[in-house]
Design a protein around this motif. Structure first.
Motif, PDB file in Angstrom:
ATOM      1  N   THR A  64       0.876  -1.270   0.200  1.00  0.00           N
ATOM      2  CA  THR A  64      -0.010  -0.176   0.079  1.00  0.00           C
ATOM      3  C   THR A  64       1.033   1.445   0.273  1.00  0.00           C
ATOM      4  O   THR A  64       0.526   2.157  -0.597  1.00  0.00           O
ATOM      5  CB  THR A  64      -1.354   0.359   1.346  1.00  0.00           C
ATOM      6  N   GLN A 100      -8.789  -0.244  -1.175  1.00  0.00           N
ATOM      7  CA  GLN A 100      -9.227  -1.313  -0.057  1.00  0.00           C
ATOM      8  C   GLN A 100     -10.433  -1.349  -0.296  1.00  0.00           C
ATOM      9  O   GLN A 100     -11.304  -2.183  -0.474  1.00  0.00           O
ATOM     10  CB  GLN A 100      -8.385  -1.323   0.880  1.00  0.00           C
ATOM     11  N   ASP A 176      -5.863  -0.706  -5.116  1.00  0.00           N
ATOM     12  CA  ASP A 176      -4.923  -1.121  -3.716  1.00  0.00           C
ATOM     13  C   ASP A 176      -6.238  -2.712  -3.005  1.00  0.00           C
ATOM     14  O   ASP A 176      -7.379  -1.951  -2.488  1.00  0.00           O
ATOM     15  CB  ASP A 176      -4.587  -0.139  -2.772  1.00  0.00           C
ATOM     16  N   GLU A 177      -5.846  -3.569  -3.369  1.00  0.00           N
ATOM     17  CA  GLU A 177      -6.524  -4.650  -2.837  1.00  0.00           C
ATOM     18  C   GLU A 177      -7.511  -4.274  -3.549  1.00  0.00           C
ATOM     19  O   GLU A 177      -8.608  -4.510  -2.105  1.00  0.00           O
ATOM     20  CB  GLU A 177      -5.986  -5.312  -1.619  1.00  0.00           C
TER      21      GLU A 177
HETATM   22 MG   LIG Z   1      -2.424  -2.483   1.978  1.00  0.00          MG
END
Ligand SMILES: [Mg+2]
Ligand SMILES: Nc1ncnc2c1ncn2[C@@H]1O[C@H](COP(=O)(O)OP(=O)(O)OP(=O)(O)O)[C@@H](O)[C@H]1O
Lengths: 269, 253
Positions: A64, A100, A176-177
């Protein structure tokens, strides 16, 4: 979304010019006057224009942090970070970010959430609205334009966030994910959706994930980060042809690539 | 839907049970009307003297509403300043907290000396009590913007002005409304305190004079009308909340 309609015969990423350039990127956080905490030791790689690169690594290794450095949200402690030939010092209008969490604004409808980046630029004309609606249609959210985020499932919210990251037609898409919180089935649907979207844009994509299979399935290149402080454990060219569909997950080549990533992560021998 | 029906039915049943027990106790124990009138007495007086009660409700309502409105109009911008300026924050916040520890009943006589027996003194006291929750809740809300939304704004290069109006302020609305709900109830209390300390009209004034004339049922009727006033103003704020925040799921009380 089960059927992938990506056009075959994508250009070879190898032939594409360099778009992102990272050299000796290092990041340390100051914890107190005397202690520094090194999150990223030394990361160097190049990003080919139009390529899909996954950053794969164990939890807490600095993925991240690296993505935020590339997106200009964090200034690296040292190193060269260039996108499109320019040093990155702050977020750029040509970047799109999907976090995320969906990070939708509960007080805005789906359509208005998607339009938010354009609204900040003072451009919400008919053309932009049409593009937003087209994106929502593409991710299967036609008819949900006037819903509020609280009325959507997690997967639907994540799709809205994806549309928002794409609405200003970014040259660099940082993710990010984005599917980290989704169940396996929705996640696989979203992966195919992302491949579809990718085939329709010329954006370069940097995608953070924990999942080996996800990284291999989506990417041209998988950059494997070591445990913190991160260095590059492996740089894997994924030679699988596009368009890809779920069957490829069971091919010998796919499994071999998964093994290689697993070895780089120290999971398999 | 059954959940919301339950939320309506149970309090209603509870209320009826209490009223019946009260009525029964007063009748069987032969309690004097001066000490404790029965619900039937109160209802009768509320009806028979509704002209008087209504007339006295008007000033109390206006005092509460004006005080509350002033608290909103001054409190929200002040919270915005306190949140956005470190200097103002350091200079004003401790003073705000300190003024809050002064009992309002204790300063009511002083306010009366400043503003006289008319509407202004009640309005000022209602304002003083309503002001604090508005400022504190608005400031809290403005500082509680989800980090993800702030990061989103930054990644999209939103200006400070855009970040404030398009992200921080709407994100603070639920906090502002919860402050406003407390404030509007407090404003009624403030107005009544003012009327107790010195006034020529209002429900608080009526309650005091009925009490001194040993007119228990009228005093209680004034009390009931005061409660109804408080509930109506509270519901008005809830309604405003629904209208201004259509995205929020209905609040659970
Ligand atoms: Mg992360
Ligand atoms: N602002 C900060 N201050 C201090 N330490 C930080 C800060 N941000 C991140 N870190 C540390 O840096 C390391 C890397 O964090 P990062 O969030 O980049 O990990 P990650 O690879 O994304 O992990 P995950 O996969 O669990 O999301 C972590 O150990 C974290 O504690």
């Amino acid at each position: 979304m089960e059927q992938s309609n990506q056009p075959p015969g994508r250009r070879q990423p190898d032939a594409a010019p360099t778009f992102g350039h990272f050299r000796n990127v290092r990041q340390q956080f100051r914890l107190s006057a005397h202690t520094n905490f090194v999150a990223i030791e030394d990361i160097s790689f190049d990003l080919k224009a139009g390529s899909f690169v996954s950053l794969l690594g164990p939890s807490g290794c600095g993925k991240t942090t690296f993505l935020k450095i590339a997106g200009g949200l964090i200034r690296a402690s040292s190193g060269v970070i260039q996108i499109n030939g320019h040093d990155v010092t702050e977020p750029h209008a040509d970047f799109g970010m999907a976090f995320q969490q969906p990070n939708l604004m509960p007080w805005r409808t789906v359509l208005k959430n998607v339009l938010f980046p354009m609204e900040l630029r003072g451009d919400t004309g008919a053309g932009v609205r049409r593009r937003a609606r087209d994106l929502l249609k593409l991710v299967g959210l036609e008819g949900f334009e006037d819903y509020y985020p609280a009325q959507l499932s997690g997967g639907m919210q994540q799709r809205v966030a994806l549309c928002r990251a794409l609405v200003h037609e970014p040259k660099l898409l940082l993710m990010d994910e984005p599917f980290g919180a989704l169940d396996e089935l929705t996640r696989m649907e979203m992966q195919d959706l992302l491949l579809d979207i990718r085939a329709k844009t010329s954006a370069t994509i940097m995608f953070v994930t924990h999942s080996i299979a996800e990284a291999v399935y989506l990417s041209d290149v998988v950059v494997v980060f070591s445990k913190r402080p991160a260095v590059i454990a492996d740089y894997i060219d994924v030679s699988l042809a596009y368009p890809r569909s779920a069957e490829i997950r069971y091919s010998a080549e796919f499994t071999e690539l998964e093994h290689r990533a697993g070895r780089a992560l120290g999971i398999t021998q | 839907m059954t959940g919301s029906a339950h939320r309506l039915i149970y309090p209603l049943v509870g209320f009826c049970v209490i009223v019946i027990l009260w009525q029964g106790y007063v009748e069987f124990a032969h309690v004097s009307k001066i000490v404790l009138p029965s619900p039937a007495d109160i209802l009768q007086v509320s009806w028979q003297r509704s002209d008087l009660l209504l007339r006295e409700t008007v000033p109390t309502t206006l005092e509460s509403l004006y005080g509350f409105a002033l608290a909103v109009v001054i409190g929200i911008p002040l919270a915005v300043c306190v949140v956005n300026s470190r200097i103002l924050n350091l200079a004003l916040y401790p003073i705000l907290i300190a003024t809050q520890s002064v009992p309002k009943v204790a300063i009511a006589p002083i306010i009366l000396v400043w503003f006289g027996l008319g509407m202004q003194s009640k309005l000022a006291i209602a304002f003083l009590v309503a002001f604090f929750p508005i400022v504190v809740d608005t400031a809290t809300g403005l500082q509680a913007t989800p980090a993800g939304l702030m990061e989103l704004a930054r990644s999209l290069k939103a200006s400070r002005w855009q970040t404030f109006w398009k992200v921080q302020f709407p994100a603070a609305l639920p906090f502002i409304f919860s402050g406003a709900k407390v404030a509007v109830t407090l404003a009624v209390i403030g107005a009544v305190i003012g009327e107790f300390v010195g006034s020529v009209n209002g429900l608080g004034n009526l309650l005091l004079s009925a009490n001194s004339q040993l007119d228990g049922p009228l005093a209680w009727a004034a009390l009931v009308w005061l409660s109804v006033l408080g509930i109506v103003l509270f519901l008005a704020v809830v309604l405003a909340e629904r209208l201004l925040m259509p995205w929020a799921p209905a609040a659970h009380h």
